[in-house]
Design an enzyme around this catalytic site. Structure first.
Site, PDB file in Angstrom:
ATOM      1  N   CYS A 129     -54.732 -42.061 117.293  1.00 47.63           N
ATOM      2  CA  CYS A 129     -53.419 -41.877 116.653  1.00 47.63           C
ATOM      3  C   CYS A 129     -52.732 -40.583 117.079  1.00 47.63           C
ATOM      4  CB  CYS A 129     -53.565 -41.866 115.137  1.00 47.63           C
ATOM      5  SG  CYS A 129     -53.932 -43.491 114.498  1.00 47.63           S
TER       6      CYS A 129
HETATM    7  N1  CO8 Z   1     -56.679 -56.741  98.783  1.00 44.69           N
HETATM    8  C1  CO8 Z   1     -57.057 -56.535  97.509  1.00 44.69           C
HETATM    9  N2  CO8 Z   1     -57.991 -55.613  97.160  1.00 44.69           N
HETATM   10  C2  CO8 Z   1     -58.534 -54.883  98.140  1.00 44.69           C
HETATM   11  C3  CO8 Z   1     -58.197 -55.056  99.491  1.00 44.69           C
HETATM   12  C4  CO8 Z   1     -57.225 -56.024  99.804  1.00 44.69           C
HETATM   13  N3  CO8 Z   1     -56.820 -56.248 101.063  1.00 44.69           N
HETATM   14  N4  CO8 Z   1     -58.904 -54.182 100.249  1.00 44.69           N
HETATM   15  C5  CO8 Z   1     -59.665 -53.485  99.416  1.00 44.69           C
HETATM   16  N5  CO8 Z   1     -59.469 -53.913  98.133  1.00 44.69           N
HETATM   17  C6  CO8 Z   1     -60.116 -53.445  96.912  1.00 44.69           C
HETATM   18  C7  CO8 Z   1     -61.485 -52.861  97.188  1.00 44.69           C
HETATM   19  O1  CO8 Z   1     -62.470 -53.864  97.191  1.00 44.69           O
HETATM   20  C8  CO8 Z   1     -61.632 -51.886  96.044  1.00 44.69           C
HETATM   21  O2  CO8 Z   1     -62.040 -52.588  94.900  1.00 44.69           O
HETATM   22  P1  CO8 Z   1     -63.074 -51.925  93.850  1.00 44.69           P
HETATM   23  O3  CO8 Z   1     -62.349 -50.722  93.312  1.00 44.69           O
HETATM   24  O4  CO8 Z   1     -63.299 -53.015  92.872  1.00 44.69           O
HETATM   25  O5  CO8 Z   1     -64.273 -51.539  94.670  1.00 44.69           O
HETATM   26  C9  CO8 Z   1     -60.212 -51.397  95.776  1.00 44.69           C
HETATM   27  O6  CO8 Z   1     -59.349 -52.382  96.351  1.00 44.69           O
HETATM   28  C10 CO8 Z   1     -59.915 -50.054  96.386  1.00 44.69           C
HETATM   29  O7  CO8 Z   1     -60.326 -50.060  97.784  1.00 44.69           O
HETATM   30  P2  CO8 Z   1     -60.268 -48.778  98.697  1.00 44.69           P
HETATM   31  O8  CO8 Z   1     -60.952 -47.640  98.017  1.00 44.69           O
HETATM   32  O9  CO8 Z   1     -60.718 -49.145 100.081  1.00 44.69           O
HETATM   33  O10 CO8 Z   1     -58.670 -48.550  98.725  1.00 44.69           O
HETATM   34  P3  CO8 Z   1     -57.868 -47.253  99.008  1.00 44.69           P
HETATM   35  O11 CO8 Z   1     -57.075 -46.943  97.806  1.00 44.69           O
HETATM   36  O12 CO8 Z   1     -58.693 -46.160  99.605  1.00 44.69           O
HETATM   37  O13 CO8 Z   1     -56.857 -47.753 100.145  1.00 44.69           O
HETATM   38  C11 CO8 Z   1     -56.586 -47.552 102.541  1.00 44.69           C
HETATM   39  C12 CO8 Z   1     -57.334 -48.234 101.380  1.00 44.69           C
HETATM   40  C13 CO8 Z   1     -55.141 -48.007 102.471  1.00 44.69           C
HETATM   41  C14 CO8 Z   1     -57.200 -48.010 103.854  1.00 44.69           C
HETATM   42  C15 CO8 Z   1     -56.664 -46.032 102.407  1.00 44.69           C
HETATM   43  O14 CO8 Z   1     -57.975 -45.610 102.181  1.00 44.69           O
HETATM   44  C16 CO8 Z   1     -56.150 -45.288 103.614  1.00 44.69           C
HETATM   45  O15 CO8 Z   1     -55.035 -45.479 104.067  1.00 44.69           O
HETATM   46  N6  CO8 Z   1     -56.953 -44.354 104.164  1.00 44.69           N
HETATM   47  C17 CO8 Z   1     -56.582 -43.553 105.317  1.00 44.69           C
HETATM   48  C18 CO8 Z   1     -56.612 -44.411 106.497  1.00 44.69           C
HETATM   49  C19 CO8 Z   1     -56.211 -43.706 107.753  1.00 44.69           C
HETATM   50  O16 CO8 Z   1     -55.374 -42.862 107.800  1.00 44.69           O
HETATM   51  N7  CO8 Z   1     -56.834 -44.116 108.787  1.00 44.69           N
HETATM   52  C20 CO8 Z   1     -56.483 -43.650 110.044  1.00 44.69           C
HETATM   53  C21 CO8 Z   1     -56.755 -44.752 110.949  1.00 44.69           C
HETATM   54  S1  CO8 Z   1     -55.682 -44.795 112.205  1.00 44.69           S
HETATM   55  C22 CO8 Z   1     -56.284 -44.077 113.669  1.00 44.69           C
HETATM   56  O17 CO8 Z   1     -56.827 -43.053 113.731  1.00 44.69           O
HETATM   57  C23 CO8 Z   1     -56.017 -44.855 114.883  1.00 44.69           C
HETATM   58  C24 CO8 Z   1     -57.187 -45.583 115.342  1.00 44.69           C
HETATM   59  C25 CO8 Z   1     -56.823 -46.315 116.564  1.00 44.69           C
HETATM   60  C26 CO8 Z   1     -55.875 -47.453 116.335  1.00 44.69           C
HETATM   61  C27 CO8 Z   1     -56.578 -48.697 115.960  1.00 44.69           C
HETATM   62  C28 CO8 Z   1     -55.641 -49.876 116.040  1.00 44.69           C
HETATM   63  C29 CO8 Z   1     -56.270 -51.155 115.484  1.00 44.69           C
END
Ligand code: CO8
Length: 370
Positions: free
Chosen positions: A156
């Site tokens: 990224c």
């Molecule tokens: N629908 C419904 N519920 C869901 C879903 C879904 N799709 N997914 C997860 N849940 C549930 C989980 O099971 C969990 O339930 P429970 O509490 O019962 O266990 C609950 O929702 C909460 O889950 P999370 O803790 O995972 O949710 P978050 O609030 O943390 O949100 C995010 C998830 C949005 C992914 C968040 O953590 C985030 O954005 N984190 C930062 C991500 C980031 O910046 N990453 C950088 C990656 S990008 C990069 O560096 C580039 C890489 C190269 C590119 C790749 C291209 C493919």
């Protein structure tokens, strides 16, 4: 020593857009058929049932409402769930280079400078379509540019690493101008069957012309800084050695995988501290910045970083969000934000382009309107 400036930017937006609800409908259809097919194993406890996704969760957790993609049909077909992009013959331009050229032509048209001044092309992106010949050399050829060209991948943060490289080339006199392109087909390395991440990314291409001519309307680059710190929390193990591994490529880690919560907790302080210390070192008060063009991964991350940098709640026009309609477009995110929200700046006003992501990696580029 020539002063590097951002002379122009360009954008290519793919033809298709997918809403959260469309994506969730496809995912949930896949989940329903998986659970039916595996009903016996689920009943005896040997296979865990898959859970449905939700459009409300996606928007609340990430701020994403829709994303642009190069192919919509394959992604939304529950039996396919990946983009379908047919391989092209070697005498046709490759799809990644084609996107980059479209963004580059947009930037070159806005620049209006002399193309023969561009002595370097950098293709800075998360995933290259092939290892060689470099995508950048193909882009250079398609645009009729001379000099040299090369690819670089810092996930990224590729665009800010590319900007610093371009600025350093200008300052050292290596060339009069550099074209940097950021073509991202994130849908090609996203696992659309993974509930935790199927909604995160979109496709796009951006381009930036960096030059040594301080023309009116350009952006003086006041300072660039890069940082990396190893982490396994965002990882993709796809690579040329996969075919040499006796165990095969069975595991899902040959696509994007992450520990999203850990990334959130670790990257926000790392990036906020980096912005504040870089600003301090170049004698800039961060509270004086008119705008932040941050990497577009998650709206909650950007709001937290915005608060730490400006020392108060940023207004929407100060902390640009484009991820609602583009999702995370990896290296291109902060450049789209900059490209789409900078034409109200007066000479002397300042802003920050900042990226962060896998590696971990982060880059800060402070700019001032000329
Ligand atoms: N629908 C419904 N519920 C869901 C879903 C879904 N799709 N997914 C997860 N849940 C549930 C989980 O099971 C969990 O339930 P429970 O509490 O019962 O266990 C609950 O929702 C909460 O889950 P999370 O803790 O995972 O949710 P978050 O609030 O943390 O949100 C995010 C998830 C949005 C992914 C968040 O953590 C985030 O954005 N984190 C930062 C991500 C980031 O910046 N990453 C950088 C990656 S990008 C990069 O560096 C580039 C890489 C190269 C590119 C790749 C291209 C493919």
């Amino acid at each position: 020593m020539p002063q590097p400036v951002i002379a122009a930017t360009g954008l290519y937006v793919p033809p298709h857009s997918i809403s959260n609800q469309e994506l969730v409908d496809a995912f949930n259809a896949f989940v329903a058929s998986f659970n039916i097919e595996n009903a016996a194993a689920i009943a005896d406890g040997t296979v865990a049932p898959l859970q449905p996704s939700s459009a409300e969760f996606i928007e609340k957790a990430s701020g994403i409402k829709s994303r642009h993609v190069m192919d919509k049909t394959g992604i939304l077909d529950p039996a396919v769930m990946r983009p379908i992009l047919p391989e092209r013959p070697n005498d046709e331009i490759s799809v990644l280079a084609e996107m980059a050229v479209a963004a580059a032509n947009d930037a070159l048209g806005r620049w209006g400078g002399d193309k023969s001044d561009i002595g370097a092309v950098i293709c800075a992106a998360s995933n290259m379509q092939r290892p060689y010949p470099a995508m950048a050399v193909e882009v250079q050829d398609a645009l009729g540019l001379s000099g040299f060209a090369f690819d670089m991948n810092v996930a990224c943060s590729s665009a800010t690493f590319g900007l610093k490289t371009a600025a350093d080339f200008i300052a050292s006199g290596s060339t009069k101008a550099v074209l940097m392109v950021n073509p991202e087909i994130c849908s090609g390395h996203l696992n659309f069957r993974d509930r935790d991440s199927h909604f995160i990314f979109g496709d796009v291409a951006t381009a930036v012309v960096v030059s040594g001519s301080e023309t009116a309307g350009a952006w003086r680059i006041l300072g660039t800084r890069l940082k990396t710190q190893f982490s396994n929390n965002i990882r993709n193990n796809f690579g040329f050695l996969n075919r040499a591994a006796p165990e095969g490529i069975g595991k899902p880690d040959k696509l994007f995988v992450q520990e999203g919560r850990k990334v959130f907790k670790e990257v926000v302080p790392m990036v906020s501290d980096m912005i504040l210390s870089h600003a301090r070192d170049i004698g800039l008060d961060p509270r004086s910045l008119k705008r932040l063009w941050l990497h577009q991964a998650n709206i909650n991350m950007n709001e937290m970083i915005g608060r730490k940098v400006l020392g108060r709640e940023p207004r929407a026009d100060e902390n640009v969000i484009i991820l609602d309609t583009f999702a995370n477009t990896s290296s291109a995110g902060s450049i789209i934000a900059f490209h789409t929200a900078n034409n109200d700046f007066a000479a002397g006003e300042r802003g920050l382009i900042c990226s962060f992501g896998a590696g971990y990696s982060a880059g800060t580029v402070f700019v001032e309107k000329i």
